[in-house]
Scaffold this motif. Structure first.
Motif, PDB file in Angstrom:
ATOM      1  N   UNK A 189      39.735  40.935 -42.408  1.00 28.01           N
ATOM      2  CA  UNK A 189      39.646  41.304 -40.995  1.00 28.01           C
ATOM      3  C   UNK A 189      38.601  42.404 -40.805  1.00 28.01           C
ATOM      4  N   UNK A 190      37.937  42.359 -39.653  1.00 24.61           N
ATOM      5  CA  UNK A 190      36.898  43.326 -39.315  1.00 24.61           C
ATOM      6  C   UNK A 190      37.259  43.990 -37.990  1.00 24.61           C
ATOM      7  N   UNK A 191      37.101  45.301 -37.932  1.00 22.92           N
ATOM      8  CA  UNK A 191      37.338  46.010 -36.671  1.00 22.92           C
ATOM      9  C   UNK A 191      36.135  45.808 -35.758  1.00 22.92           C
ATOM     10  N   UNK A 192      36.358  45.166 -34.605  1.00 22.07           N
ATOM     11  CA  UNK A 192      35.282  44.906 -33.659  1.00 22.07           C
ATOM     12  C   UNK A 192      35.144  46.009 -32.621  1.00 22.07           C
ATOM     13  N   UNK A 213      37.696  35.510 -39.513  1.00 24.55           N
ATOM     14  CA  UNK A 213      37.485  34.069 -39.551  1.00 24.55           C
ATOM     15  C   UNK A 213      38.577  33.480 -40.436  1.00 24.55           C
ATOM     16  N   UNK A 214      39.258  32.455 -39.939  1.00 25.21           N
ATOM     17  CA  UNK A 214      40.368  31.854 -40.686  1.00 25.21           C
ATOM     18  C   UNK A 214      39.945  31.499 -42.105  1.00 25.21           C
ATOM     19  N   UNK A 215      38.714  31.030 -42.258  1.00 26.42           N
ATOM     20  CA  UNK A 215      38.237  30.602 -43.573  1.00 26.42           C
ATOM     21  C   UNK A 215      38.060  31.757 -44.547  1.00 26.42           C
ATOM     22  N   UNK A 216      38.005  33.004 -44.043  1.00 24.27           N
ATOM     23  CA  UNK A 216      37.764  34.154 -44.907  1.00 24.27           C
ATOM     24  C   UNK A 216      39.039  34.795 -45.442  1.00 24.27           C
ATOM     25  N   UNK A 217      40.198  34.402 -44.927  1.00 25.04           N
ATOM     26  CA  UNK A 217      41.462  35.026 -45.334  1.00 25.04           C
ATOM     27  C   UNK A 217      42.002  34.320 -46.576  1.00 25.04           C
ATOM     28  N   UNK A 218      42.219  35.058 -47.650  1.00 22.84           N
ATOM     29  CA  UNK A 218      42.666  34.414 -48.892  1.00 22.84           C
ATOM     30  C   UNK A 218      44.108  33.932 -48.801  1.00 22.84           C
ATOM     31  N   UNK A 219      44.443  32.945 -49.617  1.00 22.74           N
ATOM     32  CA  UNK A 219      45.822  32.483 -49.699  1.00 22.74           C
ATOM     33  C   UNK A 219      46.574  33.382 -50.672  1.00 22.74           C
ATOM     34  N   UNK A 220      47.658  33.965 -50.202  1.00 24.65           N
ATOM     35  CA  UNK A 220      48.428  34.919 -50.990  1.00 24.65           C
ATOM     36  C   UNK A 220      49.860  34.412 -51.107  1.00 24.65           C
ATOM     37  N   UNK A 221      50.341  34.211 -52.302  1.00 25.01           N
ATOM     38  CA  UNK A 221      51.713  33.725 -52.464  1.00 25.01           C
ATOM     39  C   UNK A 221      52.728  34.807 -52.141  1.00 25.01           C
ATOM     40  N   UNK A 222      53.939  34.391 -51.854  1.00 25.62           N
ATOM     41  CA  UNK A 222      55.016  35.347 -51.623  1.00 25.62           C
ATOM     42  C   UNK A 222      55.359  36.065 -52.921  1.00 25.62           C
ATOM     43  N   UNK A 223      55.733  37.337 -52.845  1.00 21.39           N
ATOM     44  CA  UNK A 223      56.168  38.040 -54.056  1.00 21.39           C
ATOM     45  C   UNK A 223      57.385  37.342 -54.680  1.00 21.39           C
ATOM     46  N   UNK A 224      57.587  37.596 -55.953  1.00 18.62           N
ATOM     47  CA  UNK A 224      58.714  36.984 -56.658  1.00 18.62           C
ATOM     48  C   UNK A 224      60.029  37.349 -55.969  1.00 18.62           C
TER      49      UNK A 224
END
Length: 256
Positions: free
Chosen positions: A243-246, A109-120
């Motif tokens: 993500x979940x394996x369906x 679900x799009x709402x479940x994916x955390x926002x992750x910044x790009x590495x330095x």
């Protein structure tokens, strides 16, 4: 995410439906299968969905082999673990099709994916010009091997409509990871593909950051689900991102 509902939506919206293709091909319902004939010799042709039983499977498989051979196309039978009959893989093998590596159908679900910044030191960009496409191709050719020119041609045609968004991770001016997100218009789904990272840049969180970027792009367009077919190398990363394996899927191909 309610897994049964997500799988039902995937089946109804992306498999058991005649829809536009992403590369100019043509899906059609032919009796108990939905198949695609690509307009391009190098494009994807194959069987996307089937509704078979023990009494019909062998004849339908033979019909599809004849159809694609008549159109001079290699083809793939996209088998999912819940397809019937239970012995469909054995029947495909008996007909001469060769199984590829098993992949996991993973959905978030799009709402479940955390926002992750790009590495330095890494800059993430969405591609819209020829220089960017050239860099996407260079990364894919190095990481996956072969010539990804046809894939780039398809992206070039679809970028103006907003149907695809290629993305890059840059270290200075060097492209170190490339991927894309396909937007399936009229459905709840966007699909993640690619995610190839140069060997010396792996393990730094770049792939995860590109998943997060593509998630934001999908969210901005109102999509609910992200899907991808994941090999074992990427499954643990995707699971940590929600993500979940369906189910599992195996490509069965017929050599030319």
């Amino acid at each position: 995410m309610e897994q049964a509902a997500a799988l039902a939506a995937f089946d109804a919206q992306l498999r058991n439906v005649v829809r536009p293709t992403l590369d100019g091909g043509r899906f059609e319902r032919a009796g108990s299968v939905i198949r695609c004939l690509s307009a391009d010799q190098d494009g994807w042709s194959g069987v996307e969905w089937s509704d078979l039983d023990e009494t019909t499977a062998d004849d339908v498989i033979a019909e599809q082999i004849g159809y694609f051979r008549a159109h001079d196309r290699d083809f793939e039978w996209k088998y999912y673990a819940y397809d019937r009959p239970d012995d469909l893989p054995e029947r495909l093998l008996k007909a001469g099709l060769i199984p590829g590596e098993e992949e996991a159908l993973m959905v978030a679900d799009v709402a479940d994916v955390p926002e992750i910044p790009a590495p330095e030191g890494i800059r993430l960009v969405t591609v819209s010009d020829e220089d960017g496409l050239r860099q996407v191709k260079a990364v894919h050719d190095k990481v996956f091997g072969g010539d990804h020119g046809p894939m780039i041609d398809s992206m070039r045609e679809r970028i103006p409509s907003g149907a695809v968004a290629p993305v890059l991770a840059l270290a200075g001016d060097e492209a170190v990871c490339a991927a894309r997100v396909d937007f399936h218009v009229g459905t709840d789904f966007a699909s993640l593909w690619g995610g190839g990272t140069l060997p010396e840049w792996r393990g730094k969180g770049i792939y995860r950051a590109l998943v997060s970027l593509r998630t934001r792009l999908a969210a901005e367009r109102g999509y609910r689900y992200l899907r991808t077919d994941a090999l074992p190398t990427s499954r643990p990363i995707l699971e940590k991102l929600g993500f979940v394996r369906l189910t599992t899927t195996v490509p069965y191909t017929l050599p030319g």
